[in-house]
Write a protein that holds these residues in place. Structure first.
Motif, short mmCIF file in Angstrom:
data_model
loop_
_atom_site.label_atom_id
_atom_site.label_comp_id
_atom_site.label_asym_id
_atom_site.label_seq_id
_atom_site.Cartn_x
_atom_site.Cartn_y
_atom_site.Cartn_z
N TYR A 124 -11.72 39.33 -45.09
CA TYR A 124 -11.83 40.77 -45.39
C TYR A 124 -13.11 41.34 -44.80
N THR A 125 -13.07 42.63 -44.56
CA THR A 125 -14.22 43.40 -44.10
C THR A 125 -14.29 44.66 -44.95
N VAL A 126 -15.49 45.01 -45.39
CA VAL A 126 -15.70 46.20 -46.21
C VAL A 126 -16.59 47.17 -45.45
N PHE A 127 -16.14 48.39 -45.27
CA PHE A 127 -16.93 49.42 -44.59
C PHE A 127 -18.01 49.94 -45.54
N SER A 128 -19.10 50.44 -44.94
CA SER A 128 -20.18 51.00 -45.74
C SER A 128 -19.80 52.34 -46.36
N VAL A 139 -13.96 70.13 -26.03
CA VAL A 139 -15.42 70.01 -25.91
C VAL A 139 -15.97 69.14 -27.04
N GLY A 140 -15.43 69.32 -28.25
CA GLY A 140 -15.88 68.51 -29.37
C GLY A 140 -15.60 67.04 -29.16
N ARG A 141 -14.44 66.73 -28.61
CA ARG A 141 -14.13 65.33 -28.36
C ARG A 141 -15.04 64.76 -27.26
N ILE A 142 -15.33 65.57 -26.26
CA ILE A 142 -16.27 65.11 -25.22
C ILE A 142 -17.64 64.86 -25.84
N TYR A 143 -18.06 65.72 -26.77
CA TYR A 143 -19.36 65.58 -27.43
C TYR A 143 -19.41 64.28 -28.24
N HIS A 144 -18.34 64.00 -28.98
CA HIS A 144 -18.31 62.78 -29.79
C HIS A 144 -18.29 61.55 -28.88
N GLU A 145 -17.55 61.61 -27.78
CA GLU A 145 -17.51 60.47 -26.88
C GLU A 145 -18.87 60.22 -26.24
N SER A 146 -19.61 61.28 -25.96
CA SER A 146 -20.90 61.13 -25.29
C SER A 146 -21.95 60.49 -26.19
N LYS A 147 -21.81 60.62 -27.51
CA LYS A 147 -22.79 60.03 -28.42
C LYS A 147 -22.66 58.51 -28.51
N ARG A 148 -21.47 57.98 -28.24
CA ARG A 148 -21.23 56.55 -28.23
C ARG A 148 -21.59 55.90 -29.57
N ARG A 149 -21.28 56.55 -30.64
CA ARG A 149 -21.53 55.97 -31.95
C ARG A 149 -20.49 54.87 -32.23
N PRO A 150 -20.86 53.89 -33.03
CA PRO A 150 -19.86 52.86 -33.38
C PRO A 150 -18.73 53.47 -34.20
N HIS A 151 -17.59 52.84 -34.15
CA HIS A 151 -16.44 53.36 -34.88
C HIS A 151 -16.60 53.20 -36.38
N TYR A 152 -17.41 52.23 -36.82
CA TYR A 152 -17.57 51.97 -38.25
C TYR A 152 -18.81 51.11 -38.43
N LEU A 153 -19.29 51.04 -39.67
CA LEU A 153 -20.38 50.15 -40.05
C LEU A 153 -19.88 49.24 -41.16
N ILE A 154 -20.26 47.97 -41.09
CA ILE A 154 -19.75 46.97 -42.03
C ILE A 154 -20.79 46.72 -43.11
N GLN A 155 -20.34 46.78 -44.36
CA GLN A 155 -21.20 46.47 -45.50
C GLN A 155 -21.11 44.99 -45.88
N GLU A 156 -19.92 44.43 -45.77
CA GLU A 156 -19.72 43.07 -46.26
C GLU A 156 -18.47 42.49 -45.64
N THR A 157 -18.51 41.18 -45.39
CA THR A 157 -17.33 40.46 -44.93
C THR A 157 -17.22 39.15 -45.71
N ASP A 158 -16.10 38.47 -45.54
CA ASP A 158 -15.94 37.18 -46.19
C ASP A 158 -16.88 36.14 -45.62
N GLU A 159 -17.33 36.33 -44.38
CA GLU A 159 -18.24 35.37 -43.75
C GLU A 159 -19.69 35.60 -44.12
#
Length: 984
Positions: free
Chosen positions: A66-70, A293-313
């Protein structure tokens, strides 16, 4: 390590109610494939117990990952994370809800074995209504027409992907992802199968945090259209060219008309229509461009799709669920590790144990009498007593071991058990002697009271004798260093472990601090034996004696005030005459404490990831009860006077009982019961107290509005439905009351028939009175105890590691809304009481109780927020239940505890003189009562009566004139009573 052949990706959010059953069903389907598999869960920032359950499943079954998002990042991010987690050569995407049957897995694998890289499960939608199916089909056709790829008719996220198809999906780096389009864009050989989607209404529907279906479908359609083509931009160009050609044609036609007919002024409608049409087209075009334009702006920031808080590993500590069953497929070893040391743990388990102990006591009492009566024929009665007691003790020990504590009896426990039974017997004997010798009670009544009061002590001693020294069951993993479970079911810290023995549990500060308010309430309820009839009670008693409770209900509805439920509760204690008044404080105090404890104990703290120390619900309930009942300016009228207490003290507390079904609802049936309960509670409140009904309406309306900001999806809809059901019930009750003949008579009696509550003079006088009341409440320092106990709760209640604090905007919203609700409710309550009391409500302190409970609860909540803030800024976190917390937070705990103990001492000091005054009045009343009864029995038709008052109570020939002298004469069955200045 064996290669994984099949991976199943399951995104989930707020699915704690179904995740266990879905896991078991999915496990059955996967094991039938005879392949090595893994199940990859992705928790999209759930706020319920989903993370805890996933941790339990991962520890019990190594095939679960499992993976838990922040925080919630959305379903698209969850699908991407699941694909990155998957290690199998084949990956299946499924939903954690109830609509996608696990039986699809073998069918999809069968098609995959034929060489297909993608197998798409398409819904047949036969369970949908015709309108919904038509709208969805039309939307899908429109989206497919506007996209460069074909997403399929009814295709969803349930599909099978080969490893190369998964690699192709992961190679696409865009931030604005539309998975259905991506799956179609990568191509590869694709096959489809049709399945029947389960009907809506499963348990996930109630907890679904996503927007409603219509809005969600529109948003998905917009994402699909904008993510995979530029046709909307070209469409804007085509529309612009079309309008340009139309404008040129119109210009030529206008010029031709001028040449033929001359210039004309008309044309305003045409001009306005053209401007509006062009403006709308321009706004739509700008919106389309803005989306790109908004989608181009979001793509240009190159932010990760998600951040992980916890996993089984990551192996972070994830506490096992402390309530609710583990999945059926969890191995037995994991079940043993998660089982608490005392199987009866928890508030509900303790209540079950106590009830079982009482029943066992009744059985053994019957056994004792049977043995005694049988043996007394042939043996001396002391021998019969000893033998009967011995048999009952042995039977009680065995029954309480097997039935109450659900454990095997041991010789050590058997040696302790008689000592505990003897201690309970000595305690009951002392209480009996005290009641008979000191207070002159009847021996039978004293024996019954002593038995009732000694039963909880006997229960605790018996449970200690049976369970003390037992080792907890062996666990498959080392237990968490700070999470243990005590006999009450709440988590607390473990002390240093003794060599070869179980860890010692420290005493919780919450449990210790609950003792002063509980003792204070017990003393206050014990003083209730000095209560004697007065004021309105004189009129209720003879009527109930002659006509019963039904006669009082008829009088209230037809003549007095229309309060039906009020009449029922009043008749319930008046039916017992003097004994009803003497026992009212005991019954009402216990009822107030029980309702408040039931509400606090029902709060699903574990579902919110909170660890509550032992005794905290009881501390909160006892605090609110003690301050609500004993900190008012006139405790006698608000607590001891039954007629006033029923109308203004019990009313708000009984309305809180409707929260218990709401907080305990876990299924569709439970939610329906909660809706019915709040409607009935509102209807009863409406015919119990007008002022408390006004407060309830304000609170319910505010809760419905706040739910729109603080809750999501189906939970928000259900909370709104619950509030509206309560408002409807309360409105129904108020309508019944206001249209009753008794209510009309009451308005005529107080010259309020033609008065309107919105008259400027009424609003102005009520505002002045409420401000004066508010000043009194704010300067009553004893209410600081509520803030102190709330701060203790905020400091001692733990949150899981990595949890986010409440956003500041939500904190400000809650604080501001709470203060505003109290001010509005208190002011409207004052306005509602103006027709009867006028500006005199300032001195009619019993009417304050209608909104005083809300005031105390809000102070506790404010203290909890302060405690959470102090805890975050302390040098070290306070362990839940620690006896001596360290650091800055520890100093705050000690200071709050000192404030609370000081407040309890002050309340006790103020209660002592009231008890003395009540005892003096009771002695005078009893002497006069005996004399008047004797004179009436001898045939006297006119008797002198000396007023005896306490707490400003109304008495005949007092400040209210001769009222209620006529009722006193009816009570003693004489013609009239006259004023006397000396007691007989």
């Amino acid at each position: 390590m064996t290669a994984v052949q099949l991976s199943v990706v399951v995104p989930c959010r707020h699915d704690s109610e179904v995740i266990e059953s879905r896991y078991a069903a999915l496990l059955t389907a996967l094991e039938s494939t005879r392949r090595t598999f893994e199940i990859c869960y992705v928790d999209d920032g759930s706020a319920d117990r989903t993370r805890e359950l996933l941790g339990a499943l991962a520890r019990a079954d190594p095939r679960v990952r499992y993976t838990v998002f922040s925080r919630p990042f959305g379903r698209e991010a969850a699908l991407l994370a699941g694909l990155r987690m998957a290690r199998g050569q084949t990956v299946i995407l499924m939903d954690s809800g109830v609509r996608h049957p696990p039986e699809l897995v073998p069918r999809m694998l069968a098609l995959h074995s034929e060489g297909y890289d993608q197998v798409v499960a398409e819904r047949d939608r036969t369970t949908h209504g015709p309108l919904r199916s038509a709208l969805r089909d039309a939307g899908d056709r429109l989206v497919r027409h506007c996209m460069d790829v074909d997403v399929g008719d009814g295709a969803g996220d349930v599909r099978l992907l080969s490893r190369r198809a998964v690699d192709g999906v992961l190679a696409l780096p865009e931030s604005n992802r539309f998975s259905r389009g991506i799956f179609s864009w990568i191509g590869f050989a694709t096959a489809g199968l049709t399945y029947r989607e389960a009907a809506p209404g499963g348990s996930t529907d109630a907890a679904d945090p996503r927007p409603p279906l219509g809005r969600r479908a529109v948003n998905e359609g917009i994402d699909g259209v904008l993510s995979f083509n530029s046709r909307p931009l070209r469409l804007a160009i085509h529309i612009g060219l079309g309008i340009l050609f139309a404008a040129l044609a119109y210009a030529l036609w206008t010029a031709l008309r001028v040449l033929l007919n001359g210039a004309t002024v008309p044309g305003f409608a045409t001009l306005l229509t053209a401007i509006v049409a062009l403006g709308g087209i321009q706004l739509i075009t700008l919106g389309v461009i803005g989306e790109y334009v908004g989608r181009i702006y979001h793509e240009s920031k190159r932010r990760p799709h998600y951040l992980i808080q916890e996993t089984d590993e990551s192996r972070r500590p994830v506490p096992l669920p402390q309530h609710g069953p583990l999945p059926a497929a969890v191995p037995a070893g994991a079940r043993a590790a998660s089982r608490p040391a005392d199987e009866g743990a928890g508030p509900g388990g303790t209540a079950r144990q106590f009830l079982s102990f009482v029943l066992v006591g009744c059985v053994n009492t019957a056994v004792y009498f049977a043995v005694y009566v049988t043996l007394n024929r042939w043996t001396p009665y002391p021998v019969a007593h000893v033998l009967g007691y011995t048999v009952s003790v042995v039977g009680s020990f065995l029954l309480n071991s097997y039935v109450t504590c659900r454990t095997k009896p041991t010789w050590h426990a058997f040696m302790r058990y008689p000592i505990s039974s003897l201690a309970g017997l000595v305690a009951a004997g002392c209480l009996l002697l005290l009641a008979v010798g000191r207070f002159g009670m009847d021996e039978n009544a004293a024996a019954l009271l002593a038995g009732v009061l000694a039963t909880p002590l006997s229960f605790l001693l018996a449970r200690w004798a049976i369970t003390a020294g037992r080792r907890p069951p062996a666990a498959t993993e080392p237990p968490e260093p700070t999470a243990t479970t005590d006999t009450t079911g709440d988590s607390g810290p473990a002390g240093p472990a003794a060599p070869g023995g179980p860890p010692r549990r420290r005493i919780s500060p919450a449990a210790l601090l609950a003792l002063p308010p509980l003792g204070l309430l017990a003393a206050a309820m014990w003083l209730g034996r000095w209560v004697r009839p007065g004021a309105d009670d004189w009129c209720f008693l003879p009527l109930v004696r002659e006509e019963g409770v039904g006669g009082l209900v008829a009088k209230f509805y037809l003549q007095d005030n229309g309060r039906i439920v009020n009449a029922v509760l009043t008749g319930a204690y008046a039916k017992f005459d003097l004994a009803g008044h003497q026992g009212y404080a005991l019954v009402s105090g216990a009822l107030v404490l029980a309702v408040l404890w039931a509400v606090t104990a029902s709060v699903p703290a574990r579902d919110w990831g909170l660890t509550v120390p032992r005794g905290m619900p009881l501390l909160l309930a006892a605090t609110v009860a003690a301050l609500f009942l004993l900190a008012s300016p006139n405790t006698y009228k608000t607590f001891y006077w039954p007629a006033s207490s029923v109308s203004h003290t019990l009313a708000p507390v009984l309305s809180c009982a409707a929260l218990v079904p709401l907080l305990r609802a876990r299924s569709r049936g439970g939610r329906i019961v909660a809706l019915v309960a709040v409607f009935l509670a509102g209807a009863a409140l409406g015919t119990l107290s007008e002022e408390s009904s006004v407060v309830a309406l304000v609170v319910l309306a505010a809760a419905a509005l706040l739910g729109r900001r603080l809750l999501t999806g189906r939970r928000r809809a259900y909370a709104r439905a619950w509030c509206l059901a309560g408002i409807a019930g309360t409105g129904t009750g108020i309508l019944v009351l206001l249209t009753s003949p008794g209510s009309r008579n009451r308005r005529e009696r107080y010259d309020a028939e033609g008065m309107t509550v919105i008259a400027p003079e009424v609003l102005g006088e009520s505002l002045g009175a409420f401000l004066e009341i508010l000043g009194t409440l704010l300067t009553t320092w004893q209410y600081l105890g509520a803030v102190a106990v709330g701060a203790l709760a905020g400091l001692l209640v733990r949150t899981p590691p990595g949890s986010r604090p409440l956003p500041r905007r939500h904190t400000a919203l809650l604080v501001g809304s709470g203060a505003l609700v109290f001010l509005v409710a208190g002011y409207l309550c004052t306005v509602a009481a103006h027709s009867v009391f006028g500006t005199g409500i300032v001195v009619v302190t019993r009417a304050w109780n209608d909104f005083l409970l809300l005031y105390v609860v809000l102070l506790v909540a404010a203290g909890a927020l302060l405690g959470r803030t102090a805890g975050r800024y302390g040098r070290r976190a306070v362990p839940a239940g620690a006896l001596r917390p360290a650091g800055g937070a520890g100093a705050a705990v000690i200071a709050a505890a000192a404030v609370w103990v000081t407040v309890c001492a002050a309340l006790a000091l103020s209660l002592a003189p009231l008890g003395d005054a009540m005892r003096v009045r009771a002695g005078q009343w009893d002497r006069q009562d005996r004399w008047m009864r004797a004179q009436a029995a001898s045939g006297a038709r006119e008797l002198p009566y000396t007023p005896t008052s306490v707490g400003g109570m109304g008495e005949p020939f007092g400040k209210h004139g001769s009222w209620p002298a006529g009722c006193v004469a009816e009570y003693y069955r004489v013609d009239r009573v006259t004023h006397a200045t000396r007691l007989p």
